[in-house]
Design a protein around this motif. Sequence first.
Motif: not given
Ligand SMILES: Cc1ncc(COP(=O)(O)O)c(C=O)c1O
Length: 334
Positions: A60-62, A125-127, A153-158, A188-192, A199-201
């Motif tokens: 996962g990316s966290k 960005g989150n939020p 660069s956190d691009e998990c919502y790209l 990057h993250s496959l969560s979303k 799965y934590r990917a």
């Molecule tokens: C900005 C951002 N980065 C990283 C994560 C972590 O996601 P994950 O660990 O599921 O890849 C999140 C999860 O909501 C997020 O909002």
Amino acid sequence: MGTPVDPVPQVIRQALADASDAPGYPLTAGTPALREAIAAWVARACGAGVDGLGVLPTIGSKELVAWLPTLLGIGPGDVVVVPSIAYPTYEDGARLAGATTVRADSLTAVGPTPRVRLVWVNSPGNPTGRVLPAAHLRKVVDWARERGAVVASDECYLPLGWSADAEPVSVLSPEVCGGSYDSVLAVHSLSKRSNLAGYRAGFVAGDPRLVAELLKVRKHAGMIVPAPVQAAMVAALGDQAHADTQRERYRARRERLYAAFTGAGFTVEHSEAGLYLWMTRDEDCWATVDWLARRGILVAAGVFYGPGGQRYVRAALTESDEHVAAVTGRLAEA
Ligand SMILES: Cc1ncc(COP(=O)(O)O)c(C=O)c1O
């Protein structure tokens, strides 16, 4: 609140099941198939060239966000820059490393300190759902390179842009990094994208020198993606159809929730991409959280993301259609 609720696509579940006979230790670097799948996806989705790109799967990316400063050898006396309103783990990671956090959206606000070692950007960005233009990201990269700092660069919502006027752009795009991956890492993250939070990917891609350093430490620290998850990631990255279907689900939920909240008197700011509506009723966030809770609607208080969020709340688009319908019904009665 933000956890995916739709099913894991069958093509991914099958790949996980097919790889379940996994008695040996997996590769921290990822299987050759996974490394190729990541590089191919990054080339497609981020517009990055594959030559010279370092890639590494993460659990996962966290965890990467939380441990990146430590893995890079950042420590007491060093500064980590994070967005003024941000996912809390950037600050948590700096704290785990014993470093100092500075919240800033513009680098002029950071001042002339030579101690900056890492700059986090998060677009979309989150939020807030804010998208940073390529020119802004380019300035951050130039600034960091001049000072020997790293841009993460956190691009998990790209893949989740909703406005043609604000297309999300990756730090790996030539417009931003100038065709060199020096000092840049994309997370990057496959969560979303693929409903894979369980799965934590995730993965990181960018500067091969930095990625090699991360690999070295992670190998010894046991930060290894399980083999069946690696196989599932290959299937997920190679299949665009499920990601398109999921994106359309979120688009439809976003349209309904956007109309319902604005109809109930909320002002939505930014939110042009990603999985959240960032909103205000021009009052303290806890008053808004309370007002919504009385109607059975749960949102996050904006102050969780920094002092600048004090008058905002964040609603996630990650709810079932049934819950979204309940929310729109309750807001219509409000
Ligand atoms: C900005 C951002 N980065 C990283 C994560 C972590 O996601 P994950 O660990 O599921 O890849 C999140 C999860 O909501 C997020 O909002």
